[in-house]
Structure formats: C-alpha cells, structure tokens
Design an enzyme around this catalytic site. Structure first.
Site, PDB file in Angstrom:
ATOM      1  N   ASP A  11       0.867  -1.193   0.000  1.00 30.15           N
ATOM      2  CA  ASP A  11       0.000   0.000   0.000  1.00 30.15           C
ATOM      3  C   ASP A  11       0.899   1.237   0.000  1.00 30.15           C
ATOM      4  OD1 ASP A  11      -2.480   1.504   0.212  1.00 30.15           O
ATOM      5  OD2 ASP A  11      -1.880   1.945   2.266  1.00 30.15           O
ATOM      6  N   SER A  12       0.287   2.377  -0.324  1.00 32.31           N
ATOM      7  CA  SER A  12       1.043   3.630  -0.268  1.00 32.31           C
ATOM      8  C   SER A  12       1.507   3.938   1.158  1.00 32.31           C
ATOM      9  CB  SER A  12       0.165   4.775  -0.778  1.00 32.31           C
ATOM     10  OG  SER A  12      -0.980   4.891   0.043  1.00 32.31           O
ATOM     11  N   CYS A  74      -4.249  -1.455  -2.151  1.00 37.68           N
ATOM     12  CA  CYS A  74      -4.412  -0.016  -2.350  1.00 37.68           C
ATOM     13  C   CYS A  74      -5.309   0.157  -3.574  1.00 37.68           C
ATOM     14  CB  CYS A  74      -3.042   0.612  -2.603  1.00 37.68           C
ATOM     15  SG  CYS A  74      -3.100   2.358  -3.043  1.00 37.68           S
ATOM     16  N   GLU A 159      -2.300   9.049   7.847  1.00 36.48           N
ATOM     17  CA  GLU A 159      -0.831   8.984   7.786  1.00 36.48           C
ATOM     18  C   GLU A 159      -0.189   9.868   8.860  1.00 36.48           C
ATOM     19  OE1 GLU A 159       1.427   7.147   5.753  1.00 36.48           O
ATOM     20  OE2 GLU A 159      -0.378   5.965   5.402  1.00 36.48           O
ATOM     21  N   CYS A 193     -11.105   2.908  -0.109  1.00 35.21           N
ATOM     22  CA  CYS A 193      -9.701   3.270   0.108  1.00 35.21           C
ATOM     23  C   CYS A 193      -9.306   2.508   1.354  1.00 35.21           C
ATOM     24  CB  CYS A 193      -9.541   4.764   0.332  1.00 35.21           C
ATOM     25  SG  CYS A 193      -7.892   5.202   0.923  1.00 35.21           S
ATOM     26  N   HIS A 195      -7.209   2.948   3.536  1.00 36.62           N
ATOM     27  CA  HIS A 195      -6.937   3.744   4.742  1.00 36.62           C
ATOM     28  C   HIS A 195      -8.217   4.010   5.551  1.00 36.62           C
ATOM     29  CE1 HIS A 195      -3.020   4.681   2.995  1.00 36.62           C
ATOM     30  NE2 HIS A 195      -2.685   5.349   4.072  1.00 36.62           N
TER      31      HIS A 195
END
Ligand code: DGL
Length: 274
Positions: A11-12, A74, A159, A193, A195
C-alpha cells in the site's frame, strides 16, 4: 524460521494493514511481507504515470524479496497501475508470479449489500477519477447506481496519526454530507480506500443506522482464499511458517507506532529503499 516466499502486501502507507489484518486472520499459516510506501504517500492525488511507476517499483522490490504473489492492498494503485503491470510488465518481468488488486473482488460482491440499489463509494481522487468502481460495479450489478465522493483529506489524516482528532470529525462530516447530497437513497457506503477503515468508528457514528458501511478487508481476504484454492501451484509456492514482516519507505518508528495501535500488538518495522 526463515521467510522465503511470503505473500507480498503493498500500500502507499498504513492503509493496506486493514487488508493484511483480515487476510492474516483468515490464513495465518502463510508468511506475509508488508510494504508501505509511507515516504511517498498519499498516492491518491498523484497522476496516473507516477502511481504506476511507484507501484511497479514496489512490486519489483517485493518480487526481489521472494514473493510469488503480490496483493496491491491499495485502491489507487489497483485503479491506476494493476492492469498495466499484469498485461505489460509481468510477462517479461516474472511470468510465474502474480499481482492482484482489491477492486475486482470488491465489485464482484458489493451489489449484494444494497436493497435500494444505490451505493455510495468513498475513495481517493485518483480512484474516483478513474471511474473503476462505476465501470466494474455496473458490469456485475447493472441495476446499481454508484455515487462517488472523493475524500482527499482522509488519507493524510491517517498517515499523520490524526484519525482520532476533532479535525477528523469535521473532515468526515464534510465528505459524508457531500455524498448524502448526491442521493437520499444510498443505503450502502463502500470504503473504497484501504486507509478509511482506520476512520471507521467516526464514519459509523456520523451516519444514520440504516446505512451499512462496508470495508474491503474481509471481502479481499475471502476472495484471496478462493483464488489460492483454485490455483494450487501458486498456493504451494508460498512459504508457510506463519511469519509477518513489516517494511516501510518512511520512518520505521512512526510506522511501528501507528501500526501497533491498529494491529493490537507491537509491530516492528524496517526501513527500506525502493
Ligand atoms: N490506501 C490507498 C487506497 O486504497 C490510499 C491511497 C493514497 O495514498 O492516497 O486508495
């Protein structure tokens, strides 16, 4: 025991942990190697070619660590890079290895969740602009209307470790209001998403109880299990000593701290360069 041929999960940043957690819960026997490109997150606001290049670097790195199978946990990378990697890069790069995404398994089942046939999709700007969810859901469920809403501030909240802050409440409320304004008939909201499940308690609390909020982790895990049952040579090429390893391109202490809170036990991560 040595981790020789783990399943790579990419994932990012931290979001893919929400997918890995469910995959690991369902199939704890395998080895897993997680890679978060935290140093370059978010991907959701980056152009197509940049997301493709970054994702290809990550896939090559995971292949070099011995992964026979990589899951792009992701949506942005799945929307913008997966097809090109599968069709253009894989045949010459590693014809026996596989890269799978999270959009296809989700769109195959999401229509089963709605009674009203109106689904809200919350995602990054990149995923929304790709129209991947609209196109794919309509292939499997032609009667479903898809209402998309980009939430560009949500990945940075996660993040930066602000997902429990009052700022998060305001950002979540703003996006949910925009989605609700698109249709009063939405009865299912997909967190498209990886996240966003980290914001789940706040999202759930901000919505009326008749709206179902769906995270992808369990869906992707069930689909991967089925895939491995159908592809036995791939399944037997994955090493099975039940180990987990976490790598990040960012600060390993910051990653470890955030990941431990989510994972529920201590996560130690290693910094790597792609
Ligand atoms: N977890 C990624 C996704 O599922 C977030 C992308 C980003 O870094 O913006 O889309």
């Amino acid at each position: 025991m040595k981790m020789q041929h783990p399943i790579g999960v990419f994932d990012s940043g931290l979001g893919g942990l929400t997918v890995l957690k469910e995959i690991h819960a369902l199939m704890p026997e395998y080895d897993y190697l997680y890679l978060g490109d935290n140093a370059r997150a978010p991907y959701g606001t980056r152009d197509f070619d940049t997301v493709y290049q970054f994702t290809l670097q990550a896939v090559k790195w995971l292949f070099a660590q011995g992964c026979p199978l990589v899951i792009l946990a992701c949506n942005t990378a799945s929307a913008k890079a997966l097809r090109t990697i599968q069709q253009r890069d894989l045949p010459s790069l590693a014809p026996d290895k596989r890269v799978l995404g999270v959009i296809r398994p989700t769109t195959e089942v999401i229509g089963d969740y709605t009674d009203s046939q109106h689904i809200g999709v919350l995602a990054t700007k990149g995923t929304v602009d790709s129209l991947s969810y609209v196109i794919e859901i309509n292939k499997f469920f032609p009667d479903v209307q898809v209402h998309q809403q980009a939430c560009p501030t949500w990945v940075p909240l996660v993040e930066e470790g602000e997902h429990n802050s009052p700022k998060a409440d305001a950002e979540i409320k703003a996006c949910l209001e925009k989605l609700a304004a698109q249709s009063p008939l939405i009865d299912t909201i997909l967190l498209a998403c990886t996240h966003y499940p980290l914001l789940y308690p706040k999202i759930r609390a901000a919505l009326p109880s008749h709206i179902e909020v769906v995270s992808q982790g369990e869906i992707v895990a069930a689909s991967l299990k089925e895939y491995l049952q159908r592809h036995l040579p791939m399944a037997s090429s994955i090493s099975g000593s039940g180990t987990l390893k976490f790598c990040t391109t960012g600060d390993p202490l910051q990653f470890g701290h955030a990941a431990s809170v989510f994972w529920g036990s201590e996560v130690v991560s290693e910094r790597v360069e792609l």
